[in-house]
Write a protein that holds these residues in place. Structure first.
Motif, PDB file in Angstrom:
ATOM      1  N   TRP A 262       0.834  -1.210   0.000  1.00  0.00           N
ATOM      2  CA  TRP A 262       0.000   0.000   0.000  1.00  0.00           C
ATOM      3  C   TRP A 262       0.866   1.256   0.000  1.00  0.00           C
ATOM      4  O   TRP A 262       0.338   2.375   0.116  1.00  0.00           O
ATOM      5  CB  TRP A 262      -0.946   0.001   1.196  1.00  0.00           C
ATOM      6  N   ALA A 263       2.154   1.070  -0.126  1.00  0.00           N
ATOM      7  CA  ALA A 263       3.081   2.206  -0.214  1.00  0.00           C
ATOM      8  C   ALA A 263       3.949   2.061  -1.455  1.00  0.00           C
ATOM      9  O   ALA A 263       5.080   2.551  -1.487  1.00  0.00           O
ATOM     10  CB  ALA A 263       3.951   2.286   1.047  1.00  0.00           C
ATOM     11  N   GLY A 264       3.418   1.383  -2.469  1.00  0.00           N
ATOM     12  CA  GLY A 264       4.206   1.115  -3.664  1.00  0.00           C
ATOM     13  C   GLY A 264       3.415   1.278  -4.939  1.00  0.00           C
ATOM     14  O   GLY A 264       3.473   0.429  -5.824  1.00  0.00           O
ATOM     15  N   ALA A 265       2.680   2.392  -5.044  1.00  0.00           N
ATOM     16  CA  ALA A 265       1.877   2.653  -6.236  1.00  0.00           C
ATOM     17  C   ALA A 265       2.226   4.023  -6.811  1.00  0.00           C
ATOM     18  O   ALA A 265       2.994   4.786  -6.221  1.00  0.00           O
ATOM     19  CB  ALA A 265       0.385   2.570  -5.907  1.00  0.00           C
ATOM     20  N   GLU A 266       1.647   4.346  -7.941  1.00  0.00           N
ATOM     21  CA  GLU A 266       1.959   5.596  -8.636  1.00  0.00           C
ATOM     22  C   GLU A 266       1.694   6.847  -7.798  1.00  0.00           C
ATOM     23  O   GLU A 266       2.538   7.763  -7.780  1.00  0.00           O
ATOM     24  CB  GLU A 266       1.197   5.672  -9.972  1.00  0.00           C
ATOM     25  N   PRO A 267       0.564   6.948  -7.072  1.00  0.00           N
ATOM     26  CA  PRO A 267       0.333   8.164  -6.280  1.00  0.00           C
ATOM     27  C   PRO A 267       1.386   8.403  -5.200  1.00  0.00           C
ATOM     28  O   PRO A 267       1.565   9.536  -4.757  1.00  0.00           O
ATOM     29  CB  PRO A 267      -1.048   7.916  -5.650  1.00  0.00           C
ATOM     30  N   ASP A 268       2.077   7.345  -4.787  1.00  0.00           N
ATOM     31  CA  ASP A 268       3.068   7.471  -3.726  1.00  0.00           C
ATOM     32  C   ASP A 268       4.361   8.126  -4.205  1.00  0.00           C
ATOM     33  O   ASP A 268       5.089   8.720  -3.406  1.00  0.00           O
ATOM     34  CB  ASP A 268       3.396   6.089  -3.139  1.00  0.00           C
ATOM     35  N   VAL A 269       4.646   8.006  -5.485  1.00  0.00           N
ATOM     36  CA  VAL A 269       5.962   8.427  -5.979  1.00  0.00           C
ATOM     37  C   VAL A 269       5.923   9.468  -7.098  1.00  0.00           C
ATOM     38  O   VAL A 269       6.931  10.122  -7.375  1.00  0.00           O
ATOM     39  CB  VAL A 269       6.763   7.206  -6.491  1.00  0.00           C
ATOM     40  N   LYS A 270       4.765   9.634  -7.745  1.00  0.00           N
ATOM     41  CA  LYS A 270       4.746  10.479  -8.949  1.00  0.00           C
ATOM     42  C   LYS A 270       5.109  11.933  -8.648  1.00  0.00           C
ATOM     43  O   LYS A 270       5.745  12.600  -9.474  1.00  0.00           O
ATOM     44  CB  LYS A 270       3.386  10.394  -9.632  1.00  0.00           C
ATOM     45  N   ASP A 271       4.719  12.446  -7.486  1.00  0.00           N
ATOM     46  CA  ASP A 271       5.045  13.829  -7.146  1.00  0.00           C
ATOM     47  C   ASP A 271       6.469  13.985  -6.626  1.00  0.00           C
ATOM     48  O   ASP A 271       6.960  15.099  -6.503  1.00  0.00           O
ATOM     49  CB  ASP A 271       4.059  14.359  -6.097  1.00  0.00           C
ATOM     50  N   VAL A 272       7.100  12.864  -6.313  1.00  0.00           N
ATOM     51  CA  VAL A 272       8.482  12.896  -5.832  1.00  0.00           C
ATOM     52  C   VAL A 272       9.451  12.679  -6.987  1.00  0.00           C
ATOM     53  O   VAL A 272      10.569  13.196  -6.988  1.00  0.00           O
ATOM     54  CB  VAL A 272       8.705  11.832  -4.731  1.00  0.00           C
ATOM     55  N   GLY A 273       9.009  11.912  -7.992  1.00  0.00           N
ATOM     56  CA  GLY A 273       9.796  11.718  -9.204  1.00  0.00           C
ATOM     57  C   GLY A 273      11.160  11.112  -8.948  1.00  0.00           C
ATOM     58  O   GLY A 273      11.288  10.057  -8.315  1.00  0.00           O
ATOM     59  N   ASP A 274      12.203  11.792  -9.413  1.00  0.00           N
ATOM     60  CA  ASP A 274      13.565  11.293  -9.236  1.00  0.00           C
ATOM     61  C   ASP A 274      13.958  11.223  -7.769  1.00  0.00           C
ATOM     62  O   ASP A 274      14.860  10.471  -7.399  1.00  0.00           O
ATOM     63  CB  ASP A 274      14.553  12.180  -9.989  1.00  0.00           C
ATOM     64  N   GLY A 275      13.276  12.001  -6.934  1.00  0.00           N
ATOM     65  CA  GLY A 275      13.578  11.972  -5.507  1.00  0.00           C
ATOM     66  C   GLY A 275      13.231  10.650  -4.857  1.00  0.00           C
ATOM     67  O   GLY A 275      13.718  10.346  -3.770  1.00  0.00           O
ATOM     68  N   ALA A 276      12.399   9.858  -5.510  1.00  0.00           N
ATOM     69  CA  ALA A 276      12.038   8.534  -4.994  1.00  0.00           C
ATOM     70  C   ALA A 276      12.804   7.423  -5.709  1.00  0.00           C
ATOM     71  O   ALA A 276      12.593   6.241  -5.425  1.00  0.00           O
ATOM     72  CB  ALA A 276      10.540   8.301  -5.149  1.00  0.00           C
ATOM     73  N   LYS A 277      13.661   7.781  -6.607  1.00  0.00           N
ATOM     74  CA  LYS A 277      14.399   6.788  -7.390  1.00  0.00           C
ATOM     75  C   LYS A 277      15.185   5.849  -6.485  1.00  0.00           C
ATOM     76  O   LYS A 277      15.886   6.281  -5.582  1.00  0.00           O
ATOM     77  CB  LYS A 277      15.344   7.501  -8.360  1.00  0.00           C
ATOM     78  N   GLY A 278      15.026   4.543  -6.728  1.00  0.00           N
ATOM     79  CA  GLY A 278      15.700   3.540  -5.912  1.00  0.00           C
ATOM     80  C   GLY A 278      14.845   2.974  -4.803  1.00  0.00           C
ATOM     81  O   GLY A 278      15.191   1.950  -4.208  1.00  0.00           O
TER      82      GLY A 278
END
Length: 443
Positions: A262-278
């Protein structure tokens, strides 16, 4: 309480539901009623909405293909806002309309409804959430945590970390911080992680975050001070993106952060972008599956006819959309299995659907026929096992999309089963319940 109701009815054609069934309840002999508890409003709407769209679109797809052996599906949405009290109100409102089953989409609501379901004889599907010990069908006759529990998720995340480190002995003395939603949901993995910590000698640091999780500076100050070797993120909604932004701000490597499904979908990372890379997360088998046959069928049979539930066509096939789709599929297949025993082409009662869910036998051939090839593995439930599958994968965010890394993992039942039984036995003792008899299991 504001209730948003969507029915498969010609009278609501303007809402994109034209051409479907003409009733919201199982009023006649050919309609199977699915209540749909959703949260399209509030802090968790960005995550709850794609789940709801996937769930409803799958029901529409089944109707477009003729229903469940000719039985049309009707449904009604009820808005919960992810609040337990509103979820219970929705349950009470919809249960009397011939409810097939309920999917609360909330661990807190699952706790509240677990005692109601046996009285009302309506099964609960909690695919990937809810009470982990409800895998034990000997105690939890009406609960079905299909496809995985939080103990499965936690165990697979540990296996993934251990594989990267080179073995269980390599994490002895290391520190894992659990940053978790301070709710029944967020607390679910703790018993499994504590058990593993005792066995393997790692330190577990517990860092609760007050819902909805927009303020985490104090939490990440603790992370910066304690310098854990790994962070497990058990968040939901805005908490997830906030955690990733705080990790970036404090310099904590995203490569050492691992989330629940529940912490691994598009809404969780799309606004962070490269900041969530990895950043990585365990998946409930599936990831984003836009090329799967079931998604292509929905685009052809539902969206191409102007009956899609969501307004964003690009969402179809994304992670949470697929989660809702699979949740609906498990419910539909529970009805289909029940019909095999109680009569094809007939509307099934809650009790009959409960039997169907307890006797699911979705082999690869059946999954392929449903358009789910490559999306999930076979599911087989029983009286003893209401989960049916304990496999999971891990995917990693590359800055633009999720990519699977490595092969499948299988949760260690030697660890999980004793924990399930002891916790289920404790629940039964507290509620003064007896375990089901062999005769009841065969009924």
């Amino acid at each position: 309480m504001k209730l948003k109701s969507l029915a498969i009815a010609a009278t609501v054609a303007a809402a994109g539901l034209a051409g479907l069934s003409t009733s919201v309840a199982a009023a006649d002999a050919k309609e199977q009623f699915f209540p749909v508890l959703v949260y399209r409003t509030g802090a968790y709407a960005p995550n709850g909405t794609p789940w709801a769209n996937g769930y409803v679109d799958y029901l529409k797809l089944i109707n477009a293909k003729g229903g469940i052996n000719g039985v049309k599906i009707t449904f009604e949405e009820c808005e919960t806002g992810y609040a337990t009290d509103r979820s219970v109100e929705c349950y009470e409102r919809l249960k009397g309309k011939g409810a097939t089953l309920f999917q609360p989409l909330s661990t807190g609501a699952t706790f509240a409804l677990t005692e109601k379901a046996p009285v009302d004889k309506i099964p609960l599907i909690t695919a990937g959430y809810g009470r982990s010990e409800s895998q034990d069908g000997g105690v939890f006759k009406w609960n079905f945590p299909l496809l995985g529990t939080y103990w499965v998720a936690a165990d697979v995340l540990l296996q993934h970390v251990v594989k990267k480190e080179g073995g269980w002995d390599k994490i002895k003395g290391k520190k894992i911080a659990l940053v978790y939603h301070d709710s029944p949901y967020g607390k679910e993995p703790i018993p499994l992680l504590q058990e593993r910590a005792k066995l393997h000698g790692f330190e577990l640091q517990l860092l609760p975050v007050t819902a909805p999780g927009v303020e985490q500076k104090a939490t990440w100050l603790q992370v910066r001070q304690s310098r854990p070797d790994f962070v497990f993120l058990w968040g939901w909604g805005v908490m997830n993106s906030t955690a990733l932004k705080e990790a970036q701000a404090t310099g904590y490597p995203r490569e050492k952060m691992f989330g629940v499904w529940w912490a691994g979908a598009e809404p969780d990372v799309k606004d962070v972008g490269d900041g969530a890379k990895g950043y990585s997360a365990v998946t409930m088998q599936h990831g984003a599956e836009p090329q799967s046959k079931v998604v292509q069928d929905i685009l052809k049979e539902v969206y191409a006819k102007g009956q899609g539930t969501g307004t964003n066509k690009e969402e179809v096939g994304q992670v949470l959309y697929m989660r809702g789709l699979l949740s609906a599929a498990m419910g539909v297949e529970g009805v289909r299995r029940a019909q095999e025993r109680f009569g094809k082409g007939k509307v099934m009662t809650g009790e009959q659907v409960r039997w169907g869910l307890e006797n699911l036998a979705l082999d690869q051939k059946k999954l392929d026929a449903l358009g789910l090839a490559g999306v999930m593995r076979p599911v087989s439930t029983s009286c003893a096992d209401h989960m049916g599958a304990n496999w999971a994968r891990v995917h990693t965010w590359d800055g633009k999309k999720w990519n699977f890394v490595g092969d499948w993992y299988q949760a260690d039942e030697q660890i999980i089963k004793p924990l399930v039984k002891s916790t289920a036995d404790k629940y039964a003792a507290e509620k003064k319940m007896q375990r089901r008899t062999p005769e009841d299991c065969q009924s």
